[in-house]
Design a protein around this motif. Structure first.
Motif, PDB file in Angstrom:
ATOM      1  N   GLY A 116       0.766  -1.226   0.152  1.00 24.02           N
ATOM      2  CA  GLY A 116      -0.019  -0.079   0.222  1.00 24.02           C
ATOM      3  C   GLY A 116       0.857   1.405  -0.074  1.00 24.02           C
ATOM      4  N   LYS A 117       2.091   1.071  -0.032  1.00 26.12           N
ATOM      5  CA  LYS A 117       3.039   2.207  -0.032  1.00 26.12           C
ATOM      6  C   LYS A 117       3.518   2.725  -1.458  1.00 26.12           C
ATOM      7  N   ARG A 118       3.851   4.062  -1.524  1.00 20.59           N
ATOM      8  CA  ARG A 118       4.612   4.449  -2.632  1.00 20.59           C
ATOM      9  C   ARG A 118       6.052   3.986  -2.597  1.00 20.59           C
ATOM     10  N   ALA A 119       6.809   3.500  -3.671  1.00 21.17           N
ATOM     11  CA  ALA A 119       8.295   3.204  -3.651  1.00 21.17           C
ATOM     12  C   ALA A 119       8.706   3.369  -4.823  1.00 21.17           C
ATOM     13  N   THR A 120      10.135   3.172  -4.768  1.00 18.31           N
ATOM     14  CA  THR A 120      10.826   3.188  -6.053  1.00 18.31           C
ATOM     15  C   THR A 120      11.922   2.168  -5.978  1.00 18.31           C
ATOM     16  N   SER A 121      12.654   1.912  -6.829  1.00 20.35           N
ATOM     17  CA  SER A 121      13.925   1.130  -6.568  1.00 20.35           C
ATOM     18  C   SER A 121      14.761   1.043  -8.021  1.00 20.35           C
ATOM     19  N   PHE A 122      15.814   0.333  -8.215  1.00 15.82           N
ATOM     20  CA  PHE A 122      16.484  -0.046  -9.400  1.00 15.82           C
ATOM     21  C   PHE A 122      15.428  -0.645 -10.294  1.00 15.82           C
ATOM     22  N   PRO A 123      15.498  -0.354 -11.653  1.00 13.95           N
ATOM     23  CA  PRO A 123      14.543  -0.884 -12.529  1.00 13.95           C
ATOM     24  C   PRO A 123      14.496  -2.350 -12.632  1.00 13.95           C
ATOM     25  N   GLY A 124      13.271  -3.120 -12.423  1.00 17.30           N
ATOM     26  CA  GLY A 124      13.311  -4.384 -12.285  1.00 17.30           C
ATOM     27  C   GLY A 124      13.483  -4.917 -11.042  1.00 17.30           C
ATOM     28  N   ALA A 125      13.919  -4.185  -9.945  1.00 12.36           N
ATOM     29  CA  ALA A 125      13.973  -4.888  -8.768  1.00 12.36           C
ATOM     30  C   ALA A 125      12.867  -5.264  -8.085  1.00 12.36           C
ATOM     31  N   LEU A 126      11.898  -4.280  -8.130  1.00 13.75           N
ATOM     32  CA  LEU A 126      10.471  -4.479  -7.636  1.00 13.75           C
ATOM     33  C   LEU A 126       9.548  -4.988  -8.754  1.00 13.75           C
ATOM     34  N   ASP A 127       9.148  -6.271  -8.908  1.00 15.74           N
ATOM     35  CA  ASP A 127       8.292  -6.578 -10.207  1.00 15.74           C
ATOM     36  C   ASP A 127       6.914  -6.384  -9.908  1.00 15.74           C
ATOM     37  N   TRP A 131       4.657  -7.827  -6.677  1.00 17.17           N
ATOM     38  CA  TRP A 131       4.246  -6.910  -5.785  1.00 17.17           C
ATOM     39  C   TRP A 131       3.174  -6.053  -6.068  1.00 17.17           C
ATOM     40  N   PRO A 132       1.912  -6.562  -6.467  1.00 22.83           N
ATOM     41  CA  PRO A 132       0.946  -5.834  -6.891  1.00 22.83           C
ATOM     42  C   PRO A 132       0.396  -4.642  -6.029  1.00 22.83           C
ATOM     43  N   ASN A 133       0.746  -4.698  -4.681  1.00 21.07           N
ATOM     44  CA  ASN A 133       0.407  -3.779  -3.755  1.00 21.07           C
ATOM     45  C   ASN A 133       1.160  -2.475  -3.379  1.00 21.07           C
ATOM     46  N   VAL A 134       2.326  -2.676  -4.230  1.00 25.09           N
ATOM     47  CA  VAL A 134       3.272  -1.675  -4.036  1.00 25.09           C
ATOM     48  C   VAL A 134       3.127  -0.587  -5.385  1.00 25.09           C
ATOM     49  N   ARG A 135       2.941   0.700  -4.773  1.00 24.16           N
ATOM     50  CA  ARG A 135       2.768   1.748  -5.681  1.00 24.16           C
ATOM     51  C   ARG A 135       4.132   2.280  -6.149  1.00 24.16           C
ATOM     52  N   LEU A 136       4.666   1.648  -7.350  1.00 19.86           N
ATOM     53  CA  LEU A 136       5.700   2.045  -7.977  1.00 19.86           C
ATOM     54  C   LEU A 136       5.954   3.250  -8.807  1.00 19.86           C
ATOM     55  N   GLU A 137       7.010   4.218  -8.407  1.00 18.82           N
ATOM     56  CA  GLU A 137       7.260   5.415  -9.117  1.00 18.82           C
ATOM     57  C   GLU A 137       8.756   5.240  -9.508  1.00 18.82           C
ATOM     58  N   ASN A 138       8.997   6.320 -10.235  1.00 15.63           N
ATOM     59  CA  ASN A 138      10.198   6.531 -11.221  1.00 15.63           C
ATOM     60  C   ASN A 138      11.114   7.615 -10.520  1.00 15.63           C
ATOM     61  N   SER A 139      10.522   8.224  -9.389  1.00 11.44           N
ATOM     62  CA  SER A 139      11.395   9.341  -8.755  1.00 11.44           C
ATOM     63  C   SER A 139      12.765   8.419  -8.233  1.00 11.44           C
ATOM     64  N   PRO A 140      13.659   9.820  -8.066  1.00  7.76           N
ATOM     65  CA  PRO A 140      14.903   9.259  -7.542  1.00  7.76           C
ATOM     66  C   PRO A 140      14.696   8.938  -5.937  1.00  7.76           C
ATOM     67  N   VAL A 141      13.974   9.479  -5.279  1.00  8.59           N
ATOM     68  CA  VAL A 141      13.785   9.020  -3.802  1.00  8.59           C
ATOM     69  C   VAL A 141      12.211   9.122  -3.595  1.00  8.59           C
ATOM     70  N   VAL A 142      11.615   8.355  -3.007  1.00  7.78           N
ATOM     71  CA  VAL A 142      10.097   8.332  -2.679  1.00  7.78           C
ATOM     72  C   VAL A 142      10.108   7.956  -1.084  1.00  7.78           C
ATOM     73  N   THR A 143       9.589   9.183  -0.476  1.00  7.24           N
ATOM     74  CA  THR A 143       9.150   8.818   1.092  1.00  7.24           C
ATOM     75  C   THR A 143       7.999   8.834   1.146  1.00  7.24           C
ATOM     76  N   ASP A 144       7.375   7.667   1.873  1.00  8.72           N
ATOM     77  CA  ASP A 144       6.019   7.529   2.043  1.00  8.72           C
ATOM     78  C   ASP A 144       5.900   7.036   3.630  1.00  8.72           C
ATOM     79  N   GLY A 145       5.357   8.070   4.476  1.00 12.84           N
ATOM     80  CA  GLY A 145       5.645   7.857   5.914  1.00 12.84           C
ATOM     81  C   GLY A 145       6.807   7.696   6.470  1.00 12.84           C
ATOM     82  N   ARG A 146       7.213   6.536   6.891  1.00  5.11           N
ATOM     83  CA  ARG A 146       8.192   6.127   7.591  1.00  5.11           C
ATOM     84  C   ARG A 146       9.146   5.203   6.873  1.00  5.11           C
TER      85      ARG A 146
END
Length: 184
Positions: A116-127, A131-146
């Protein structure tokens, strides 16, 4: 004083690990590096790092933040270590910061803290199919809560500065960044 634990696994991305440790220490944050065992850690590019302690000893105390550097096979070693998964879950349960860069956000996903969180990673690290419940973004850094995630070696400074801001405030973050002479 804020405290941060940085576990180091064989095959860690040196640029990410050293940048995080260096910048956080410049901010006056206590950083403890911990090897998964007692051996020196050989990074993904062959640089040998000497952790401050072992993970077994390090987890005997509390930390304000856990930071997982990426790299391969380093991130996979972190993901496969039950102590790391348990620690990630404990940090999240205790409402403490969990952070990961490059391929290491998959460790946070495996521990369930990215649901349920927004996140980013190296391309392909989070498929996204895994992980369908992860809201992937292409930002350099993503902060979602803690939970803080970042893309890779090229974003390590921005990631580290974000961690400083969260732990000790914007003024200290800006002071550390000014000393880096990154430009205007």
């Amino acid at each position: 004083m804020a405290t941060v634990l940085v576990p180091l696994a064989q095959g860690v991305e040196e640029l990410e690990a050293v940048t995080v440790v260096d910048l956080l220490r410049r901010a006056g944050i206590e950083v403890v590096t911990a090897g998964l065992d007692a051996a020196p850690v050989k990074g993904s590019r062959g640089t040998v790092l000497l952790p401050d302690t072992t993970l077994e000893r390090a987890i005997e105390r509390e930390y304000d933040m856990l930071v997982l550097p990426g790299g391969q096979p380093g991130a996979t070693h972190l993901e496969q270590d039950a102590r790391v998964i348990t620690l990630v879950r404990k940090m999240a349960r205790d409402n403490r910061f969990t952070a990961a860069i490059c391929a290491a956000p998959k460790v946070l996903a495996r521990a369930g803290v990215l649901d349920g969180k927004r996140a980013t990673s190296f391309p392909g690290a989070l498929d996204p199919t895994q992980w369908p419940n992860v809201r992937l973004e292409n930002s350099p850094v993503v902060t979602d809560g803690r939970v803080i995630t970042s893309r890779g070696p090229g974003t390590a400074m921005d990631f580290s500065l974000e961690l400083i801001g969260l732990l000790v405030g914007r003024e200290k973050r800006d002071q550390v960044e000014a000393g880096l002479q990154r430009g205007e």
